[in-house]
Design an enzyme around this catalytic site. Structure first.
Site, PDB file in Angstrom:
ATOM      1  CD  GLU A 153      38.253  -6.889 -36.577  1.00 19.20           C
ATOM      2  OE1 GLU A 153      38.103  -7.394 -35.449  1.00 19.20           O
ATOM      3  OE2 GLU A 153      37.656  -7.289 -37.586  1.00 19.20           O
ATOM      4  CD  GLU A 309      39.964  -9.864 -40.294  1.00 21.98           C
ATOM      5  OE1 GLU A 309      38.949 -10.279 -39.705  1.00 21.98           O
ATOM      6  OE2 GLU A 309      40.960  -9.437 -39.709  1.00 21.98           O
TER       7      GLU A 309
HETATM    8  C1  GAL Z   1      37.881 -10.525 -36.825  1.00 19.99           C
HETATM    9  C2  GAL Z   1      39.344 -10.555 -36.436  1.00 19.99           C
HETATM   10  C3  GAL Z   1      40.026 -11.813 -36.928  1.00 19.99           C
HETATM   11  C4  GAL Z   1      39.196 -13.023 -36.604  1.00 19.99           C
HETATM   12  C5  GAL Z   1      37.817 -12.838 -37.190  1.00 19.99           C
HETATM   13  C6  GAL Z   1      36.912 -14.013 -36.963  1.00 19.99           C
HETATM   14  O1  GAL Z   1      37.151  -9.589 -36.109  1.00 19.99           O
HETATM   15  O2  GAL Z   1      40.010  -9.439 -36.964  1.00 19.99           O
HETATM   16  O3  GAL Z   1      41.309 -11.909 -36.343  1.00 19.99           O
HETATM   17  O4  GAL Z   1      39.125 -13.181 -35.233  1.00 19.99           O
HETATM   18  O5  GAL Z   1      37.223 -11.709 -36.586  1.00 19.99           O
HETATM   19  O6  GAL Z   1      35.639 -13.785 -37.510  1.00 19.99           O
END
Ligand code: GAL
Length: 709
Positions: A153, A309
């Protein structure tokens, strides 16, 4: 995406971030067993593992990763191997304290978190290249590694950096962009407030100042930051590419990102991937999810993308972290899939016992495999396992929504006519109107070729270059329908008002320009009389100058009482609409109905809350997938130019899949004869979706030869 580039040809990827370095070795065995049970076929490994891989400078320990990759591969679970550049180890910052990022207030970012390195630091850059090189050299030919995941990110938690190295890079960047100080002074309008520069080393970064910073400088700073981050990405990508042939990606954050212009980033990756998290306070967060998915697919040029994710249930970083209720995770996943994702991944596989994210949900929660969440994770995995034939499928849209990160950056600067008119809010409301009307959309940059779209919508085009305005004008002249929301084309690429005034570059297309912005006090409302409807509006009105447009809506009350509010203009063979106020969802309904009629579009008419998406798979695997320019016009349009769905299918030899997500608490029906891929049952005409459920239907058997009409 041709199947050659897709890491798991013929399969929808399913899995998540896997951080086994947080667990004793015996847990890994349980993990792989449960992964198989859940249908996991891809995991992202190593995102935060730098401290475990390079234990001191130049001293590496890959033994645990060797063992892990072999274990995963042995169980048929492919690996998306990450570089850990978002989290340099303690020894790195101890050795190179100057490599820490500094914020606008001059505060140096301390160790003990993640993402605190300066993107301009030569020591950081050299260290990330070495790490990427080591990883790629060692694992390029590992049979389990199917793709590479660079960083995590970009832009969060640290995007802007005011360190010495960053300011030096900024001056270089400006010299490259402007060539001379004279050009820079002109672009930034430094005659204002006496900011004129006579020496390059007097140019500073837009850190904390007594009052508002020069907005053109700030806008360039946003461009610079974006470029710097992309430079870091390229350094790592090229280090990997020197050894490896697998596709390389980095995870974006579509509509939730600020620092990264994803139109540019998408050019640099082999496969676009995105992270998306629901925003808990929003009761209709699934609409924002759909927006984000459409935006991701659009920056990917229509090619399938990876949902890298999302969460199985609650996150941990919002004020109130609302857990997903039964079925919600599956609805979320299916919406991503319906809008072009060929991978459904989560943060993370196993919930962490320690650290900042222990209250974040996971595929395998603290409650273990007998939990509701794990049961739903397993059900989803098995269902996705039945959808391999969809992999590579494209979507089609006849409406483009204009999205430009530069306009977002510019509109977010200080001292605008009203703080209550925001880029993201307008984008969401206009998108939601289309979503509720069941109209498929792509997003497009205002300079893109828009000729394949019947309707182009510009919800937030505050910054619009003269060239982009010409592009839109040509689009209308050539027969397109353009619908533009208020506060459009106010400024150029330097955040300077266009010569002649607000909106002037769009005057030919819209038949109107703006004399004065007339925002309202917070909470104040007025009415717009439009086509027999009385619409209530707030926040923003404008004093328009007509230049040929017909007036279809007038203000009643408010600062522009009796004046034109909504206009329509014929230009060439197309139509330009202008909505000079901030209408809400209900207010936009009749305006969109009228614009749809001009564009020859008919809303799908599905029951409220039933989200219906379509993907198309070419019958011959070797034929390139449908390019945007080949996109046939209106599938359900009523004009004579529109092919019918059947004719379309015959012409392109595709199989159509309908992905339906029922957000309603009660059942909904959909006319869709075909095969239900979850149950294998034939649907004789009408599909009934119980409240909260999802379905994927192959609408008919593939047609491999054109049929006679
Ligand atoms: C994302 C990040 C992950 C984790 C996740 C939690 O932004 O890439 O590593 O922290 O948020 O929601």
């Amino acid at each position: 995406m041709s199947s050659e580039v897709w890491p798991l040809p013929g399969a929808i990827a399913y899995g998540g971030d896997y951080n086994p370095e947080q667990w004793p070795r015996h847990v890994w065995d349980e993990d792989v067993t449960l992964m198989r049970e859940a249908g996991v076929n891809l995991v992202s490994v190593g995102i935060f593992s730098w401290a475990k891989l390079e234990i001191e400078e130049g001293v590496y320990d890959f033994t645990w990763l060797d063992e892990l990759l072999d274990l995963l591969h042995g169980h048929g679970i492919a690996v998306d191997l990450a570089t850990p550049s978002v989290s340099p180890p303690a020894w790195f910052f101890a050795a190179y304290p100057q490599a820490r990022a500094i914020d606008a207030d001059g505060v140096v970012m301390g160790f003990g978190s993640r993402g605190m390195a300066s993107h301009a630091s030569p020591e950081y850059r050299s260290a990330i290249v070495q790490m990427a090189d080591q990883l790629a050299e060692r694992y390029a030919s590992h049979p389990g590694v199917v793709m590479w995941h660079v960083h995590n990110e970009y832009g969060v938690p640290v995007g802007e950096d005011f360190s010495e190295a960053s300011v030096a890079a900024w001056r270089n960047w400006l010299q490259h962009r402007y060539q001379s100080l004279e050009n820079l002074n002109a672009a930034w309008g430094t005659a204002f407030w006496g900011q004129y520069y006579r020496q390059w080393d007097h140019v500073v970064a837009p850190a904390r100042t007594p009052t508002v910073v020069n907005p053109a400088m700030k806008l360039d700073w946003a461009r610079f930051t974006d470029d710097q981050l992309r430079e870091c990405y390229r350094l790592e990508r090229d280090a990997i590419r020197a050894h490896a042939t697998q596709p390389i990606t980095t995870n974006f954050m579509a509509h939730q990102s600020w620092n990264t212009d994803l139109w540019k980033w998408a050019q640099e990756v082999d496969i676009v991937s995105d992270d998306h998290y629901l925003w808990s306070p929003d009761p209709d967060a699934h609409v924002a999810l759909a927006l984000s998915a459409d935006l991701t697919r659009s920056v990917a040029g229509g090619r399938p993308w990876i949902l890298m994710e999302h969460s199985t249930s609650a996150v941990n970083w919002q004020g109130q972290n609302i857990a997903k209720r039964p079925g919600e995770m599956q609805r979320n996943a299916l919406t991503h899939l319906g809008r072009g994702a060929d991978a459904i991944m989560f943060f993370q596989w196993r919930a962490s016992r320690s650290g900042a994210e222990k209250f974040h949900s996971a595929m395998l929660p603290h409650a273990g495999p007998s939990s509701r969440v794990f049961r739903e994770v397993t059900e989803l995995g098995h269902r996705l396992g039945r959808l391999g034939e969809l992999q590579g499928g494209r979507t089609r849209a006849e409406v483009a929504v204009l999205y430009d990160w530069e306009s977002l950056w510019a509109q977010d600067l200080e001292w605008r006519p009203s703080d209550d008119l925001a880029f993201r809010e307008r984008m969401r409301t206009y998108y939601e109107r289309l979503w509720r009307d069941g109209i498929a959309v792509d997003f497009a940059h205002p300079s893109a070729d828009l000729s394949g779209y019947r309707l182009v919508v510009a919800p937030a085009s505050y910054l619009l270059t003269a060239a982009a305005a010409e592009n839109l004008t040509r689009y209308v002249a050539d027969g397109g329908t353009l619908l533009v929301s208020c506060f459009a084309a106010a400024v150029d690429e330097n955040d300077a008002v266009h010569p002649g005034g607000f909106g002037v570059p769009l005057q030919t297309a819209l038949g109107v320009s703006v004399q004065e912005y007339l925002p309202m006090r917070t909470g104040e409302t007025c009415q717009v009389d439009f086509n027999g409807h009385t619409l209530t509006t707030d926040v923003w009105t404008e004093d328009l100058t007509l230049a040929g447009a017909e007036v279809l809506g007038h203000y009643r009350g408010g600062p522009a009482d009796c004046a034109p509010a909504i206009t329509r203009h014929r230009h060439g063979s197309g139509t330009g609409w202008y909505v000079s106020t901030r209408l809400d969802l209900a207010g936009l309904t009749p305006v969109f109905q009228a614009a749809y009629a001009d564009a020859g579009l008919t809303p799908a008419g599905h029951p409220e809350g039933l989200e219906v998406m379509r993907r198309y798979v070419r019958d011959e695997p070797d034929t390139p997938a449908v390019a945007p320019t080949e996109r046939p016009r209106a599938e359900h349009a009523s004009t004579e130019h529109a092919p019918t769905a059947d004719a379309d299918r015959e012409a392109t030899g595709t199989t159509e899949y309908v992905i339906a997500v029922n957000h309603r608490p009660d059942a909904a029906t959909l006319k869709v004869p075909g095969t239900d891929l979850f149950t294998g049952e034939l649907i004789d005409g009408e599909l009934t979706l119980p409240g909260g459920s999802t379905a994927v239907v192959r609408t008919q058997e593939p047609i491999t030869h054109p049929q006679p009409r």
